[in-house]
Design an enzyme around this catalytic site. Structure first.
Site, PDB file in Angstrom:
ATOM      1  N   ASP A  46       0.872  -1.185   0.000  1.00  0.00           N
ATOM      2  CA  ASP A  46       0.000   0.000   0.000  1.00  0.00           C
ATOM      3  C   ASP A  46       0.908   1.234   0.000  1.00  0.00           C
ATOM      4  OD1 ASP A  46      -3.271   0.188   1.050  1.00  0.00           O
ATOM      5  OD2 ASP A  46      -2.119   2.040   0.818  1.00  0.00           O
ATOM      6  N   ASP A  73       3.996   1.839  -4.199  1.00  0.00           N
ATOM      7  CA  ASP A  73       3.003   2.463  -5.073  1.00  0.00           C
ATOM      8  C   ASP A  73       2.836   1.556  -6.295  1.00  0.00           C
ATOM      9  OD1 ASP A  73       1.611   3.991  -6.944  1.00  0.00           O
ATOM     10  OD2 ASP A  73       2.509   5.872  -6.255  1.00  0.00           O
ATOM     11  N   ASN A 100      -6.390  -5.631  -5.525  1.00  0.00           N
ATOM     12  CA  ASN A 100      -7.417  -4.814  -4.861  1.00  0.00           C
ATOM     13  C   ASN A 100      -7.183  -3.311  -4.935  1.00  0.00           C
ATOM     14  OD1 ASN A 100      -9.554  -4.297  -2.633  1.00  0.00           O
ATOM     15  ND2 ASN A 100      -7.656  -3.487  -1.746  1.00  0.00           N
ATOM     16  N   TYR A 165     -12.368   5.473 -14.067  1.00  0.00           N
ATOM     17  CA  TYR A 165     -12.556   4.347 -13.127  1.00  0.00           C
ATOM     18  C   TYR A 165     -13.452   3.279 -13.756  1.00  0.00           C
ATOM     19  CZ  TYR A 165     -14.082   2.103  -8.708  1.00  0.00           C
ATOM     20  OH  TYR A 165     -14.375   1.221  -7.686  1.00  0.00           O
ATOM     21  N   LYS A 169     -12.527  -0.513 -14.668  1.00  0.00           N
ATOM     22  CA  LYS A 169     -13.259  -1.625 -14.041  1.00  0.00           C
ATOM     23  C   LYS A 169     -13.888  -2.531 -15.104  1.00  0.00           C
ATOM     24  CE  LYS A 169     -12.309  -0.822  -9.766  1.00  0.00           C
ATOM     25  NZ  LYS A 169     -11.425  -1.753  -9.036  1.00  0.00           N
ATOM     26  N   THR A 200     -16.973   1.227   3.481  1.00  0.00           N
ATOM     27  CA  THR A 200     -15.603   1.418   3.968  1.00  0.00           C
ATOM     28  C   THR A 200     -15.507   2.823   4.580  1.00  0.00           C
ATOM     29  OG1 THR A 200     -14.985   2.320   1.850  1.00  0.00           O
ATOM     30  CG2 THR A 200     -14.643  -0.047   2.142  1.00  0.00           C
TER      31      THR A 200
HETATM   32  N1  LIG Z   1     -15.946   0.319  -1.327  1.00  0.00           N
HETATM   33  C1  LIG Z   1     -16.758   0.151  -2.351  1.00  0.00           C
HETATM   34  O1  LIG Z   1     -17.943   0.488  -2.279  1.00  0.00           O
HETATM   35  C2  LIG Z   1     -16.259  -0.484  -3.632  1.00  0.00           C
HETATM   36  C3  LIG Z   1     -17.202  -0.732  -4.628  1.00  0.00           C
HETATM   37  C4  LIG Z   1     -16.788  -1.310  -5.811  1.00  0.00           C
HETATM   38  C5  LIG Z   1     -15.467  -1.655  -6.005  1.00  0.00           C
HETATM   39  N2  LIG Z   1     -14.551  -1.404  -5.024  1.00  0.00           N
HETATM   40  C6  LIG Z   1     -13.159  -1.778  -5.305  1.00  0.00           C
HETATM   41  O2  LIG Z   1     -12.592  -2.476  -4.212  1.00  0.00           O
HETATM   42  C7  LIG Z   1     -11.210  -2.126  -4.095  1.00  0.00           C
HETATM   43  C8  LIG Z   1     -10.937  -1.551  -2.714  1.00  0.00           C
HETATM   44  O3  LIG Z   1     -11.772  -0.418  -2.558  1.00  0.00           O
HETATM   45  P1  LIG Z   1     -11.920   0.344  -1.176  1.00  0.00           P
HETATM   46  O4  LIG Z   1     -13.286   0.895  -1.163  1.00  0.00           O
HETATM   47  O5  LIG Z   1     -11.437  -0.485  -0.071  1.00  0.00           O
HETATM   48  O6  LIG Z   1     -10.907   1.564  -1.436  1.00  0.00           O
HETATM   49  P2  LIG Z   1     -10.113   2.456  -0.362  1.00  0.00           P
HETATM   50  O7  LIG Z   1      -9.833   3.728  -1.067  1.00  0.00           O
HETATM   51  O8  LIG Z   1     -10.855   2.499   0.915  1.00  0.00           O
HETATM   52  O9  LIG Z   1      -8.771   1.631  -0.168  1.00  0.00           O
HETATM   53  C9  LIG Z   1      -7.903   1.465  -1.237  1.00  0.00           C
HETATM   54  C10 LIG Z   1      -6.530   1.160  -0.703  1.00  0.00           C
HETATM   55  O10 LIG Z   1      -5.633   1.145  -1.825  1.00  0.00           O
HETATM   56  C11 LIG Z   1      -4.522   1.954  -1.508  1.00  0.00           C
HETATM   57  N3  LIG Z   1      -3.955   2.535  -2.715  1.00  0.00           N
HETATM   58  C12 LIG Z   1      -4.473   3.526  -3.478  1.00  0.00           C
HETATM   59  N4  LIG Z   1      -3.627   3.836  -4.466  1.00  0.00           N
HETATM   60  C13 LIG Z   1      -2.554   3.029  -4.324  1.00  0.00           C
HETATM   61  C14 LIG Z   1      -1.334   2.897  -5.033  1.00  0.00           C
HETATM   62  N5  LIG Z   1      -1.067   3.668  -6.086  1.00  0.00           N
HETATM   63  N6  LIG Z   1      -0.456   1.961  -4.627  1.00  0.00           N
HETATM   64  C15 LIG Z   1      -0.709   1.191  -3.545  1.00  0.00           C
HETATM   65  N7  LIG Z   1      -1.831   1.292  -2.829  1.00  0.00           N
HETATM   66  C16 LIG Z   1      -2.754   2.193  -3.209  1.00  0.00           C
HETATM   67  C17 LIG Z   1      -5.058   3.030  -0.574  1.00  0.00           C
HETATM   68  O11 LIG Z   1      -4.018   3.630   0.198  1.00  0.00           O
HETATM   69  C18 LIG Z   1      -6.036   2.239   0.264  1.00  0.00           C
HETATM   70  O12 LIG Z   1      -5.413   1.644   1.380  1.00  0.00           O
HETATM   71  C19 LIG Z   1     -10.902  -1.135  -5.219  1.00  0.00           C
HETATM   72  O13 LIG Z   1     -10.395  -1.836  -6.338  1.00  0.00           O
HETATM   73  C20 LIG Z   1     -12.272  -0.565  -5.536  1.00  0.00           C
HETATM   74  O14 LIG Z   1     -12.363  -0.093  -6.835  1.00  0.00           O
HETATM   75  C21 LIG Z   1     -14.924  -0.814  -3.840  1.00  0.00           C
END
Ligand SMILES: NC(=O)c1ccc[n+]([C@@H]2O[C@H](COP(=O)([O-])OP(=O)(O)OC[C@H]3O[C@@H](n4cnc5c(N)ncnc54)[C@H](O)[C@@H]3O)[C@@H](O)[C@H]2O)c1
Length: 260
Positions: A46, A73, A100, A165, A169, A200
């Site tokens: 992360d 990153d 993820n 996005y 996706k 979240t």
């Molecule tokens: N939460 C939702 O409602 C939801 C819905 C559909 C899809 N998703 C997908 O699930 C996954 C997780 O989503 P989330 O809601 O937990 O997101 P979030 O933003 O809460 O967490 C994402 C994590 O990824 C890390 N991150 C971001 N950019 C990064 C990089 N360049 N390198 C390394 N780490 C990085 C962030 O620091 C964070 O810890 C994502 O792929 C998102 O698209 C989430």
């Protein structure tokens, strides 16, 4: 992490080496915690170093296998590939990869520049391909492995200001189908998970309003709010041998929002 005592334990996940990207917060942190609770040896990357270290300490306090965290990153593909190699050297070959990391930052269409578009693809799509490519040789040699790509139902609904996005996706679904065919003959499975709106911390902070919540409840067949654990339990099943004959599919956890 919620009370998991009423949910499944998967013997095939005990001691499995699992890599989660974006594991320091949100869904990824729940995946890290739940894989550790299964006795898996979890590594995660992360950009959020402080949150990553805090999660390691939190899991270790529960007397579960201590996760390995690397600040990285995933947009820097060379660095990410190096980190994946280091993790394999430290923990052993990766058996489960959860792609993820992502970012759903909004942008008015008229303001998107090529550099920004490219950056959105890097954070949401490119690393999923290159991480799969990096772990696949060992999985193929072992004759087993599970790659789980995080998609989103947003690729199937009409939302504003999320064009890059949603494009990424949608691409993840094609990536999943292609890689499942590529790696299937060697026993490696590739699936994608499409969450609906999951509560979240970031989602609650940035987007939750009474109006948005009412819209969500009306759109879902099951009106309750979805929690990270709801997605994590599907991810565990897809990682475990229990799903050994499932590959190339998209798995939707959205409370019944999509009906297509
Ligand atoms: N939460 C939702 O409602 C939801 C819905 C559909 C899809 N998703 C997908 O699930 C996954 C997780 O989503 P989330 O809601 O937990 O997101 P979030 O933003 O809460 O967490 C994402 C994590 O990824 C890390 N991150 C971001 N950019 C990064 C990089 N360049 N390198 C390394 N780490 C990085 C962030 O620091 C964070 O810890 C994502 O792929 C998102 O698209 C989430």
């Amino acid at each position: 992490m919620t009370d998991e005592t009423r949910y499944a334990i998967y013997p095939s996940l005990r001691d499995a080496v699992v890599l989660v990207s974006g594991g320091a917060s949100g869904l990824g942190a729940e995946f890290v915690a739940q894989f550790a609770a299964q006795g898996a040896r979890v590594a995660f990357v992360d950009v959020a170093a402080e949150a990553g270290e805090a999660l390691v300490a939190e899991v270790a306090e529960r007397d579960q296998p201590r996760p390995v965290f690397r600040a990285c990153d995933v947009r820097d593909l060379d660095a990410y590939r190096r980190v994946i190699a280091e993790i394999a050297a430290e923990l052993g070959d990766v058996q489960v990869l959860v792609n993820n990391a992502g970012s759903d930052t909004r942008h008015p269409v008229a303001e998107v520049e090529p550099r920004y578009w490219d950056e959105r693809m890097r954070v949401n799509l490119d690393h999923q391909f290159f991480a799969a490519q990096a772990v696949a040789p060992a999985m193929r040699a072992a004759g087993r492995g599970s790659i789980i790509n995080m998609g989103s139902i947003s690729a199937h609904v009409d939302l504003l200001d999320l064009t890059a996005y949603m494009t990424a996706k949608a691409g993840i679904e094609g990536l999943t189908r292609s890689l499942s065919r590529e790696y299937g003959p060697d026993g490696v499975r590739v699936n994608c998970v499409l969450p609906g709106w999951i509560m979240t911390p970031r989602q609650l902070e940035n987007w939750m309003t009474p109006e948005a919540d009412a819209h969500r409840a009306a759109a879902q067949a099951l009106p309750h709010r979805l929690e990270p654990g709801d997605v994590a339990r599907l991810v565990l099943w897809l990682a475990a041998d229990d799903s050994r004959s499932c590959t190339g599919q998209r798995w939707v956890v959205d409370g019944g929002w999509l009906h297509s």
